[in-house]
Every structure is written in C-alpha cells, then in structure tokens.
Design a protein around this motif. Structure first.
Motif, PDB file in Angstrom:
ATOM      1  N   ALA A  91     -12.954  -3.816  19.161  1.00 57.81           N
ATOM      2  CA  ALA A  91     -11.575  -3.326  19.153  1.00 57.81           C
ATOM      3  C   ALA A  91     -10.688  -4.212  18.300  1.00 57.81           C
ATOM      4  CB  ALA A  91     -11.040  -3.258  20.578  1.00 57.81           C
ATOM      5  N   LEU A  92     -10.900  -5.526  18.360  1.00 58.29           N
ATOM      6  CA  LEU A  92     -10.095  -6.434  17.552  1.00 58.29           C
ATOM      7  C   LEU A  92     -10.428  -6.331  16.069  1.00 58.29           C
ATOM      8  CD1 LEU A  92      -9.994  -9.629  19.788  1.00 58.29           C
ATOM      9  CD2 LEU A  92      -8.168  -7.988  19.380  1.00 58.29           C
ATOM     10  N   SER A  93     -11.674  -6.058  15.750  1.00 58.05           N
ATOM     11  CA  SER A  93     -12.053  -5.962  14.342  1.00 58.05           C
ATOM     12  C   SER A  93     -11.584  -4.650  13.722  1.00 58.05           C
ATOM     13  CB  SER A  93     -13.563  -6.103  14.182  1.00 58.05           C
ATOM     14  OG  SER A  93     -14.208  -4.998  14.791  1.00 58.05           O
ATOM     15  N   ASN A  94     -11.355  -3.619  14.545  1.00 57.68           N
ATOM     16  CA  ASN A  94     -10.915  -2.324  14.013  1.00 57.68           C
ATOM     17  C   ASN A  94      -9.400  -2.196  13.919  1.00 57.68           C
ATOM     18  OD1 ASN A  94     -13.505  -1.370  13.684  1.00 57.68           O
ATOM     19  ND2 ASN A  94     -13.597  -0.489  15.733  1.00 57.68           N
ATOM     20  N   LEU A  95      -8.657  -3.240  14.283  1.00 54.67           N
ATOM     21  CA  LEU A  95      -7.205  -3.177  14.176  1.00 54.67           C
ATOM     22  C   LEU A  95      -6.800  -3.207  12.708  1.00 54.67           C
ATOM     23  CD1 LEU A  95      -5.955  -5.607  16.957  1.00 54.67           C
ATOM     24  CD2 LEU A  95      -5.804  -3.132  16.923  1.00 54.67           C
ATOM     25  N   SER A  96      -5.910  -2.310  12.359  1.00 57.16           N
ATOM     26  CA  SER A  96      -5.438  -2.298  10.981  1.00 57.16           C
ATOM     27  C   SER A  96      -4.094  -3.012  10.903  1.00 57.16           C
ATOM     28  CB  SER A  96      -5.297  -0.855  10.485  1.00 57.16           C
ATOM     29  OG  SER A  96      -4.351  -0.176  11.287  1.00 57.16           O
ATOM     30  N   ALA A  97      -3.780  -3.491   9.729  1.00 57.45           N
ATOM     31  CA  ALA A  97      -2.508  -4.183   9.531  1.00 57.45           C
ATOM     32  C   ALA A  97      -1.374  -3.154   9.585  1.00 57.45           C
ATOM     33  CB  ALA A  97      -2.508  -4.888   8.185  1.00 57.45           C
ATOM     34  N   PRO A  98      -0.282  -3.491  10.240  1.00 60.78           N
ATOM     35  CA  PRO A  98       0.829  -2.539  10.313  1.00 60.78           C
ATOM     36  C   PRO A  98       1.473  -2.337   8.949  1.00 60.78           C
ATOM     37  CG  PRO A  98       1.472  -4.627  11.282  1.00 60.78           C
ATOM     38  CD  PRO A  98       0.012  -4.729  10.968  1.00 60.78           C
ATOM     39  N   ASP A  99       1.971  -1.148   8.730  1.00 63.12           N
ATOM     40  CA  ASP A  99       2.613  -0.817   7.467  1.00 63.12           C
ATOM     41  C   ASP A  99       4.115  -0.975   7.636  1.00 63.12           C
ATOM     42  OD1 ASP A  99       3.093   0.067   4.922  1.00 63.12           O
ATOM     43  OD2 ASP A  99       3.064   2.190   5.492  1.00 63.12           O
ATOM     44  N   PHE A 100       4.672  -2.022   7.032  1.00 67.61           N
ATOM     45  CA  PHE A 100       6.099  -2.305   7.141  1.00 67.61           C
ATOM     46  C   PHE A 100       6.837  -1.952   5.852  1.00 67.61           C
ATOM     47  CE2 PHE A 100       4.566  -5.555  10.266  1.00 67.61           C
ATOM     48  CZ  PHE A 100       5.058  -4.897  11.373  1.00 67.61           C
ATOM     49  N   SER A 101       6.254  -1.100   5.047  1.00 64.63           N
ATOM     50  CA  SER A 101       6.921  -0.772   3.795  1.00 64.63           C
ATOM     51  C   SER A 101       8.080   0.184   4.066  1.00 64.63           C
ATOM     52  CB  SER A 101       5.929  -0.142   2.822  1.00 64.63           C
ATOM     53  OG  SER A 101       5.419   1.045   3.379  1.00 64.63           O
ATOM     54  N   PHE A 102       9.237  -0.195   3.592  1.00 65.94           N
ATOM     55  CA  PHE A 102      10.420   0.649   3.724  1.00 65.94           C
ATOM     56  C   PHE A 102      11.347   0.369   2.559  1.00 65.94           C
ATOM     57  CE2 PHE A 102      11.301  -3.274   5.897  1.00 65.94           C
ATOM     58  CZ  PHE A 102      12.595  -3.578   5.538  1.00 65.94           C
ATOM     59  N   ASN A 103      12.178   1.306   2.277  1.00 68.26           N
ATOM     60  CA  ASN A 103      13.147   1.172   1.205  1.00 68.26           C
ATOM     61  C   ASN A 103      14.542   1.315   1.803  1.00 68.26           C
ATOM     62  OD1 ASN A 103      11.189   0.962  -0.828  1.00 68.26           O
ATOM     63  ND2 ASN A 103      10.938   3.186  -0.859  1.00 68.26           N
ATOM     64  N   PRO A 104      15.252   0.203   1.971  1.00 68.08           N
ATOM     65  CA  PRO A 104      16.581   0.308   2.574  1.00 68.08           C
ATOM     66  C   PRO A 104      17.574   0.957   1.615  1.00 68.08           C
ATOM     67  CG  PRO A 104      16.179  -1.929   1.872  1.00 68.08           C
ATOM     68  CD  PRO A 104      14.897  -1.166   1.664  1.00 68.08           C
ATOM     69  N   ASP A 105      18.515   1.668   2.183  1.00 66.12           N
ATOM     70  CA  ASP A 105      19.590   2.255   1.397  1.00 66.12           C
ATOM     71  C   ASP A 105      20.578   1.140   1.077  1.00 66.12           C
ATOM     72  OD1 ASP A 105      21.269   4.095   0.181  1.00 66.12           O
ATOM     73  OD2 ASP A 105      22.280   4.595   2.065  1.00 66.12           O
ATOM     74  N   MET A 106      20.674   0.784  -0.176  1.00 64.03           N
ATOM     75  CA  MET A 106      21.465  -0.375  -0.562  1.00 64.03           C
ATOM     76  C   MET A 106      22.958  -0.181  -0.303  1.00 64.03           C
ATOM     77  SD  MET A 106      19.225  -2.444  -1.154  1.00 64.03           S
ATOM     78  CE  MET A 106      20.038  -3.861  -1.806  1.00 64.03           C
ATOM     79  N   LYS A 107      23.460   1.056  -0.410  1.00 59.79           N
ATOM     80  CA  LYS A 107      24.869   1.293  -0.113  1.00 59.79           C
ATOM     81  C   LYS A 107      25.159   1.005   1.353  1.00 59.79           C
ATOM     82  CE  LYS A 107      25.878   5.259  -2.571  1.00 59.79           C
ATOM     83  NZ  LYS A 107      26.592   6.515  -2.725  1.00 59.79           N
ATOM     84  N   SER A 108      24.322   1.534   2.238  1.00 59.12           N
ATOM     85  CA  SER A 108      24.516   1.311   3.674  1.00 59.12           C
ATOM     86  C   SER A 108      24.346  -0.159   4.032  1.00 59.12           C
ATOM     87  CB  SER A 108      23.521   2.144   4.484  1.00 59.12           C
ATOM     88  OG  SER A 108      23.714   3.501   4.251  1.00 59.12           O
ATOM     89  N   LEU A 109      23.374  -0.809   3.400  1.00 56.35           N
ATOM     90  CA  LEU A 109      23.137  -2.224   3.664  1.00 56.35           C
ATOM     91  C   LEU A 109      24.326  -3.072   3.258  1.00 56.35           C
ATOM     92  CD1 LEU A 109      20.974  -4.269   4.630  1.00 56.35           C
ATOM     93  CD2 LEU A 109      20.309  -4.483   2.239  1.00 56.35           C
ATOM     94  N   SER A 110      24.904  -2.795   2.086  1.00 52.27           N
ATOM     95  CA  SER A 110      26.047  -3.584   1.639  1.00 52.27           C
ATOM     96  C   SER A 110      27.286  -3.303   2.477  1.00 52.27           C
ATOM     97  CB  SER A 110      26.322  -3.326   0.160  1.00 52.27           C
ATOM     98  OG  SER A 110      26.592  -1.956  -0.047  1.00 52.27           O
ATOM     99  N   VAL A 111      27.511  -2.048   2.855  1.00 53.07           N
ATOM    100  CA  VAL A 111      28.662  -1.725   3.709  1.00 53.07           C
ATOM    101  C   VAL A 111      28.496  -2.387   5.075  1.00 53.07           C
ATOM    102  CG1 VAL A 111      29.831   0.148   4.931  1.00 53.07           C
ATOM    103  CG2 VAL A 111      29.282   0.395   2.516  1.00 53.07           C
ATOM    104  N   GLY A 112      27.306  -2.323   5.631  1.00 51.66           N
ATOM    105  CA  GLY A 112      27.068  -2.970   6.916  1.00 51.66           C
ATOM    106  C   GLY A 112      27.250  -4.473   6.857  1.00 51.66           C
ATOM    107  N   PHE A 113      26.806  -5.088   5.775  1.00 51.48           N
ATOM    108  CA  PHE A 113      26.973  -6.530   5.600  1.00 51.48           C
ATOM    109  C   PHE A 113      28.450  -6.899   5.522  1.00 51.48           C
ATOM    110  CE2 PHE A 113      27.015 -10.375   2.909  1.00 51.48           C
ATOM    111  CZ  PHE A 113      26.242 -11.199   3.720  1.00 51.48           C
TER     112      PHE A 113
END
Length: 104
Positions: free
Chosen positions: A34-56
């Motif tokens: 079970a441990l050998s069959n674990l796959s790496a999580p997929d954390f690929s995402f593309n943030p919306d830069m307009k929303s990110l800058s407004v939130g910041f």
C-alpha cells in the motif's frame, strides 16, 4: 504544544490503523504494498493573478487598519496555542473519533 502534536500523531496512527483493519491489510507485505503504490499528490494550479493581487492589497490594508504588528504574530500564536493546548487536544481527539465513526 508538545502534547497537542503528540495527540495529533496518535490520532493519525489510530485512523490509519482502523483503515488497515477495515481493509483487511494486517500483513506487513500488504502495508508495504500500500505504501509503495501511493502516488505523489498533484499540486499544480494556476492562480488568478488579478484576484491574488487584489487579495494581497486588501489584506495589507486590513492589517494596517487593524494595527497588526506582524513581528509579534508568531509569538502571540505560540502563546495562545500553549495556553489552550489541553482544549485543542480534546478537540483533535473528538474530531478523530468522529472521522472513525463516519468511516464506518
């Protein structure tokens, strides 16, 4: 704080133990499989830069208006967690038991 971390680790161990017992994988070979069959999580995402800058900008403005001293936030957080660690450990354990009950 140390007790809180150990309680969380114990809780994770209990949940994993219940999962392996429920799936019938008590043999060490099944655990290793079970441990050998674990796959790496997929954390690929593309943030919306307009929303990110407004939130910041809104976050910085809210912090300035609230007069937050960012240098003291880690120390205050550590103090609050150490002061409420017993209560937080009970909350963590109760959440763990709720997860086990929902799992069955």
């Amino acid at each position: 704080m140390y007790r809180f971390v150990t309680d969380l680790l114990i809780l994770v161990g209990i949940v994993l133990g219940v999962r392996f017992i429920a799936e019938g994988g008590l043999e060490p070979s099944a655990l290793m499989n079970a441990l050998s069959n674990l796959s790496a999580p997929d954390f690929s995402f593309n943030p919306d830069m307009k929303s990110l800058s407004v939130g910041f900008i809104v976050g910085l403005a809210a912090g300035a208006l609230a007069n937050v001293h960012w240098a003291t936030v880690p120390a205050r957080t550590w103090h609050w967690m150490s002061h409420h660690s017993s209560r937080l450990s009970y909350v963590a354990l109760s959440l763990g038991f709720a997860v086990v009950l929902i799992y069955y």
